[in-house]
Structure formats: C-alpha cells, structure tokens
Scaffold this motif. Structure first.
Motif: not given
Length: 455
Positions: A64-72, A346-360
């Motif tokens: 879960w740390i990787v999930v947060l660290a990559v977009p930032m 909510v969890e389904i959309h979260k699987k895609y919304s956080i990775p898309v933050a890399c693009f945003v």
C-alpha cells in the motif's frame, strides 16, 4: 531527420524525469516506512515476535506504500524536471525552435500512461494478495499470542464485550499483570491473569487470579458489593482473533483483499439478490392493493405467492402486522444490499482512480514546473505535498461521503482527479499560450533585513 530530432528531444525530456522520479520514490518510501515504524513498532517490539516475522509484516505493508508513493513521485519528478528545464532556459529554446509545450509533455504523458497501466495491474494483482497475506499473518499472530494487541497502560477494545486495561504484558507468554475490566456497574480487578483460546479457537478465555469484583446497584446507589476471588474465568467470542488460512474461498476476504474483477462478480450477485428483494417488496405492496380494492388476490400474480404466509391469518390486524413485519425485513435486507454494493463500488473505482493520478499529476506538474522556474527538490516537494494533500483529502472525503450514500461512488473516487485534472488542463493551456512565472521574491521579506543584506 525531423523524427530523429524529435526522438532525441523526447529522450532528453524523459531522462530529466528519470533521476528525480527514482530519487523521490525511494525518499517517499523511506518516509512512509519510517512513519509505519514510529506508529507500530511499540506494538511489535517486546511481543516475543522474531525479527523475520517483523520484517515480513513490514514487507507486506510496502504494497500500500507503493500505491501512494508512485503518484506522488511522478508529481515531484515532473515539477523538478520541467522546473530544471525552465531554469536552464531549455524550455525557451525549445519554444523558439517551434516545439510547443504540448509536444514537450507528450513523452511524459505516454510514460505516465504506461505507469498508470502498471499500477492498475499492481492494484488488482499484487496489492490484494499482499493485504490478504498481511491479514492472515496478523490473525495468525493473534491466535498464537492473544496479548499481541494489548498495550500496557491503555484500554483495549479488541475483546468483544469487554474493555480491558493491563499494567504489564510478557513477551514470552500470554500472562498479564494488573488487570482492570470495567463493565457498566461492575469493575473487575486482578493482580494477574492469562489469556488463552478454547480448543476450537472460537472463544477467548481470561483466567484471572487474586482479584476483586466491585458491583454497584444501579437502582440503589447506596448499595455496593465487593467480592474477592482467587480465580475467576471470563469467556467471550474470539471475533477478529480466529486464524484465516490463505487458501480460503475468495468470498471470505474483505473488499481490500480482492481485485476489481472479483468485486464485480460479487456486485453482480448482490444485484441479483437486490432485484429479488425488490420484487418481493413490490409483490407484498401489490397484494395489499388488490386486497383493499378487489377483496382478493389474483392467483396468477406474483402477489399471490408472497401473501401465502399472510393469508392463513383471518384476522385483519394480524394480516397487517405480518405484512408490516415482512416489509420491514425486506426493506432492511434491500438497504443492506444497496449499502454493501456501494462499498464494493467505492473500492472498485479506487483501484483505477489512484493509478490515474499518475497521469493527472503530469498535467498539473508540467505547467507548474515551467511557472516556478526552479528545479530544486525543496520547491518541487513543497508544491507536490500541497497538491497531494489536496488530492488525498478529496479522495478520503469522497470515500466517506460515498460510504454514507450521500454521493455516488464513482463521483467520490474520481472528483479529485476531475478537479486537479481540469486545473492542469487550464494551466497547460495558459502556459502554452503565454509566459507565466511564479515568483518567490515575496519570501525574502520573511528573512531579517540584516541577514538578507549579508546574503
């Protein structure tokens, strides 16, 4: 020749992003791990756990740390790269050569798209398994050592039906010292105790020794009873302590331990159950309508089957009571199904919304980097921290509102991307059309004049 020059330009821009991305990623990973250690190390140390188990717990939390660290890290790298290019006048040179800001951002957006795809795969394949293994390991530790979650000197609510405070725990055993258990008008104290499980691990057993029971009569506050004991046994359900093996069926997992596909399968099943419940509600209300206006219920209608349990009651008041109970039960069931479906969505959309933050974050980071004209880590870290806090606050707020059914799940999970993405598009368009600069001269006023002159 033109294509060759463009490829060299793209490679130069991506190269400017590579080192800041790797560096900021590992710095963020270190900070998140440090935060984890500061928060949980006091609960892990002194519990009799081996170093291998503690390392495994930390490694499983890295998912879960990787999930947060990559977009930032993407945001920091974009700010530093474009800030550095702007500070070295490379952006100006490229614009003079006919290369627009859109073309400069193109290779970065492609790289962000690839990274987004990889993070979606990570969120659906690696993260659920890591979360499940983490949960399994934690439950295994709790089963072998039920005192694992007890912190000396603090009240614990982990035991169902009891709030307990202990003065001391022991790493080598499940023994306790200085036990205090308040429960409404009864307070149980004991000099020592032992926590253990029943043979089937379904019940938690608390053996207390050399203690007292203080009981106050609530109807008569002047009545008080004190009972001393040498041994007292308390039992409770072992909820949250039962061991879950990693080979269990997927349906026993929580929604954060599943992929989007697995959750969609459950949502489809819940939708079928919800449709059936809604049909029964409609049948009961339709039966009441036919009963009132026609005096009888058509045998070929859906209402006839739904009213079979009500018809045997000849008394009208009994029939109405049965109807109300049936409707209440079906409405409660339908509400629970709808609420559960939204939690999964909510969890389904979260699987895609956080990775898309890399693009945003590329959309907003590139123009901000050009405007800042500074390639330093401090400026990039400050700007990225502000935007990431805004993003994360919006994401958490949206999740809470969606869980409370105040907004739709997709809106709660995507509103942060929509807002920051729109801001990024506006900034990109403006920077592409004109030369805008964020100046930091105002910060000099914060420095004392004497020190400012010396600098």
């Amino acid at each position: 020749m033109f294509v060759y020059c463009i490829m060299i330009l793209f490679r130069h821009i991506l190269k400017a992003h590579f080192a800041p991305f790797i560096g900021s990623f590992f710095v963020l990973m270190f900070l998140f791990v440090l935060q984890f250690m500061m928060k949980f190390m006091d609960q892990l140390a002194g519990k009799g756990l081996s170093g291998a188990v503690i390392i495994e717990l930390m490694m499983l939390n890295l998912a879960w740390i990787v999930v947060l660290a990559v977009p930032m890290a993407v945001l920091v790298a974009t700010l530093m790269a474009f800030g550095g290019l702007s500070a070295n006048s490379e952006i100006t040179a490229m614009k003079a050569s006919g290369v627009s800001l859109y073309r400069m951002m193109f290779p970065v957006l492609i790289a962000a798209g690839i990274l987004t795809y990889l993070m979606v795969q990570f969120d659906n394949k690696v993260l659920p398994e890591a979360n499940h293994r983490l949960k399994t390991l934690t439950m295994d530790i709790r089963r072998k050592k039920p005192t694992f979650t007890l912190v000396p000197g603090l009240f614990s609510q982990d035991l169902p039906g009891y709030s307990m405070l202990v003065r001391k725990t022991f790493a080598e055993s499940n023994n306790l010292e200085g036990v205090i258990i308040p429960n409404k008008n009864v307070v149980i104290t004991a000099k020592r105790g032992v926590l253990s499980f029943s043979a089937d691990y379904r019940r938690l057993i608390m053996d207390l020794y050399d203690g007292e029971i203080h009981e106050l009569n609530l109807t008569d506050n002047m009545s008080y009873r004190n009972i001393q004991f040498q041994r007292q046994v308390l039992t409770t359900q072992a909820e949250g302590f039962d061991f879950e093996r990693s080979g269990e069926n997927t349906f026993t997992r929580g929604n954060r331990e599943m992929s989007a596909g697995e959750m969609l399968y459950i949502v489809d099943s819940l939708k079928t159950q919800g449709d059936a419940s809604r049909s029964r509600i409609n049948a009961l209300t339709d039966g009441l309508r036919q009963k009132v206006f026609n005096g009888t219920i058509a045998q070929k209608s859906d209402a006839f089957a739904a009213w079979r349990a009500i018809e045997p009651f000849t008394n009208l008041s009994s029939q109405l009571m049965m109807l109300r109970n049936g409707l209440d039960a079906e409405l409660a069931n339908y509400s629970y199904i709808e609420r559960t479906m939204k939690q999964y969505w909510v969890e389904i959309h979260k699987k895609y919304s956080i990775p898309v933050a890399c693009f945003v974050f590329v959309l907003v980071g590139a123009p901000l980097g050009v405007m800042s004209r500074r390639g330093g880590f401090g400026v990039a870290a400050s700007l990225s921290l502000g935007f990431f806090l805004l993003y994360w606050a919006s994401l958490i707020g949206g999740e809470k509102l969606a869980d409370r059914e105040l907004i739709e799940p997709w809106l709660g999970m995507w509103i942060a991307n929509i807002v920051i993405g729109a801001l990024g598009i506006v900034l990109t368009y403006r920077i592409a059309k004109e030369n805008v600069e964020i100046r930091f001269d105002w910060m000099k006023r914060l420095i004392p004049r004497r020190l400012r002159n010396e600098l």
